[in-house]
Design a protein around this motif. Structure first.
Motif: not given
Length: 209
Positions: A76-90, A142-145
């Motif tokens: 619901d929350w953690v996995e979608p976030l991790e996927e977006l943060v690890d995604g392509p782009g700046s 969030f910290v990593n991003l």
């Protein structure tokens, strides 16, 4: 080429996994529709349409079931976030995608499940420790991003750890408030907060005379 026939052990493992999923989905329904007061292994068994003993075959007790639900709720929350943060782009592009995703209102069912798990955590130390770990996992992307953003924008002395942790907590709080007030401008609030944190000027519309 003839494929390998599934073995009896493989079939048993598949059925066990399917039963476990049914139990977890039934447990979510209890929390979402009936609340913590009705959250018992017997009630879960009734909704899953399996024997009470089968629930205890997969989960020793209600605590173990709740701990498994915490992991199950990552979708619901953690996995979608991790996927977006690890995604392509700046990193900045990914942050804006994260903000857009956060601003999408969560379903009432999801919010009730998460609130019920929070209540259970307040009543049980083992569940509380596991939930604290899930929140830590939520804050880490969030910290990593923000660390990546700091590098991209060459922000000297930028404290990505503190900023990322604070932004994660603010985002989580806004999600909860948005479930009560769907009109809350979550995307605008988080977007402007992000711009202020990294020193990017807000875009202003020119006034027409």
């Amino acid at each position: 080429m003839i494929g390998t026939m599934p073995t009896a052990a493989t079939n048993r493992a598949t059925r066990a996994a399917e039963t476990r999923t049914r139990i977890l989905e039934a447990a979510r329904r209890v929390l979402a529709e009936e609340g913590v007061e009705r959250f018992t292994t017997r009630r879960v068994a009734d909704l899953a349409r399996i024997s009470h003993g089968m629930v205890h075959y997969h989960f020793t007790d209600k605590r173990e079931l709740a701990l498994a639900l915490l992991v199950h709720a990552r979708r619901d929350w953690v996995e979608p976030l991790e996927e977006l943060v690890d995604g392509p782009g700046s990193a900045e592009k990914r942050m804006r995608e994260v903000i857009s995703w956060i601003a999408e209102p969560a379903t009432i069912e999801t919010m009730r499940v998460h609130q019920s798990l929070f209540v259970l955590a307040l009543q049980d130390e083992a569940i509380r420790d596991r939930l604290a770990g899930e929140f830590a996992r939520w804050r880490a992307p969030f910290v990593n991003l923000f660390r990546q953003i700091g590098e991209e924008l060459a922000l000297d002395g930028f404290d990505a750890a503190s900023v990322g942790e604070a932004f994660a907590v603010a985002a989580d709080g806004l999600v909860q408030q948005q479930s009560l007030d769907p009109a809350l401008p979550t995307a605008r609030v988080l977007g402007r907060t992000f711009e202020q944190l990294v020193g990017k000027p807000q875009r202003r519309r020119s006034r027409r005379r």
